[in-house]
Design a protein around this motif. Structure first.
Motif, PDB file in Angstrom:
ATOM      1  N   PHE A  35       0.830  -1.192   0.000  1.00  0.00           N
ATOM      2  CA  PHE A  35       0.000   0.000   0.000  1.00  0.00           C
ATOM      3  C   PHE A  35       0.874   1.255   0.000  1.00  0.00           C
ATOM      4  CE2 PHE A  35      -4.024  -1.981   1.475  1.00  0.00           C
ATOM      5  CZ  PHE A  35      -3.551  -3.192   1.941  1.00  0.00           C
ATOM      6  N   TYR A  37       0.100   5.267   1.406  1.00  0.00           N
ATOM      7  CA  TYR A  37      -0.796   6.216   2.042  1.00  0.00           C
ATOM      8  C   TYR A  37      -0.130   7.586   2.040  1.00  0.00           C
ATOM      9  CZ  TYR A  37      -3.983   2.685   3.925  1.00  0.00           C
ATOM     10  OH  TYR A  37      -4.903   1.683   4.061  1.00  0.00           O
ATOM     11  N   LEU A  45      -4.840  10.303   7.176  1.00  0.00           N
ATOM     12  CA  LEU A  45      -4.186   9.340   6.288  1.00  0.00           C
ATOM     13  C   LEU A  45      -5.104   9.052   5.114  1.00  0.00           C
ATOM     14  CD1 LEU A  45      -2.690   7.137   9.021  1.00  0.00           C
ATOM     15  CD2 LEU A  45      -1.380   7.896   7.056  1.00  0.00           C
ATOM     16  N   PHE A  47      -5.661   6.883   1.662  1.00  0.00           N
ATOM     17  CA  PHE A  47      -5.275   5.713   0.887  1.00  0.00           C
ATOM     18  C   PHE A  47      -5.013   6.121  -0.555  1.00  0.00           C
ATOM     19  CE2 PHE A  47      -5.330   1.483  -0.716  1.00  0.00           C
ATOM     20  CZ  PHE A  47      -6.113   1.471  -1.859  1.00  0.00           C
ATOM     21  N   PHE A  91       3.604   7.180   3.146  1.00  0.00           N
ATOM     22  CA  PHE A  91       3.941   5.919   3.799  1.00  0.00           C
ATOM     23  C   PHE A  91       3.710   4.754   2.860  1.00  0.00           C
ATOM     24  CE2 PHE A  91       4.753   7.232   8.081  1.00  0.00           C
ATOM     25  CZ  PHE A  91       3.985   8.351   8.280  1.00  0.00           C
TER      26      PHE A  91
END
Lengths: 119, 115
Positions: A35, A37, A45, A47, A91
């Motif tokens: 993933f 983010y 946060l 997505f 992230f």
């Protein structure tokens, strides 16, 4: 053990430059999800993308693109023609395809890369 | 279309005090999670729940407790606050196992300082 490494702590670019954020992961699992983010200065946060380990096809979404390479255990993120609004901490995260028992939703996060885009 | 709502946004506690961080979601998600984010670090899972009445420990559960009496709510309780619990706390939810069905939907976070 699973691990995500984002070696770039901070990156600073000028608007309209292209920038690539690196993500290297370690896992013994043969099936897993990766993933990205985004965490803007406001703190929430957001997505961005999820990829599973079976699908190495690169993905493009507008100015964003992702390069997944199992051979090098990397899942890099490129922003083309960066804008000031792209300034955020990004992230990369990893999790097992199916978490039977254990900690479901246990995303393993990297430490993040802070991107500053200057006008 | 609120999504995941966390309250309060900020809180300062003295050592030894207790408090409850509230989290509610209106998406009818079965799975809910609590994460903490320390400065310059990624998120770490504290507790999670797969449905009402079911909770389990994550990676860093010590010093915390949770309950899940309804699908919507997943409060996190700190019984004896310690400086090591100074962090930003994120609640999240997902329709299924986050890695299989859907990504996590995060709240906006609660910034907690223990002094």
């Amino acid at each position: 053990a699973q691990k995500v490494t984002q070696a770039q702590t901070e990156i600073s670019v000028v608007e309209k430059e292209d920038v690539t954020l690196d993500c290297v992961y370690e896992t013994r699992d043969t099936t897993y999800y990766l993933f990205w983010y985004k965490q803007p200065p406001s703190g929430e946060l957001v997505f961005l993308i999820r990829r599973n380990s079976f699908d190495e096809q690169n993905e493009i979404s507008g100015r964003y693109s992702w390069n997944f390479q199992k051979s090098t255990s990397s899942f890099n993120f490129t922003i083309t023609a960066s804008q000031v609004v792209d300034s955020a901490v990004y992230f990369c995260a990893l999790t097992q395809f199916m978490n039977y028992g254990g900690s479901q939703g246990n995303l393993i996060f990297g430490k993040g890369t802070k991107l500053s885009v200057k006008p | 279309n609120a999504g995941v709502t966390q309250t309060p946004k900020f809180r300062i506690l003295k050592i030894g005090q207790s408090m409850t961080l509230q989290c509610t979601q209106d998406m009818n998600h079965n799975y809910m999670y609590w994460y903490r984010q320390d400065p310059g670090m990624g998120l770490k899972l504290i507790y999670y729940s797969v449905g009402a009445g079911i909770t389990d420990k994550g990676e860093v559960p010590n010093g915390y407790n949770v309950s899940r009496s309804t699908t919507e709510d997943f409060p996190l309780r700190l019984e004896l606050a310690a400086p090591s619990q100074t962090s930003v706390y994120f609640c999240a939810s997902s329709r299924g196992r986050s890695s299989y069905n859907s990504p996590l939907h995060f709240g906006n976070g609660t910034r907690l300082t223990v002094t």
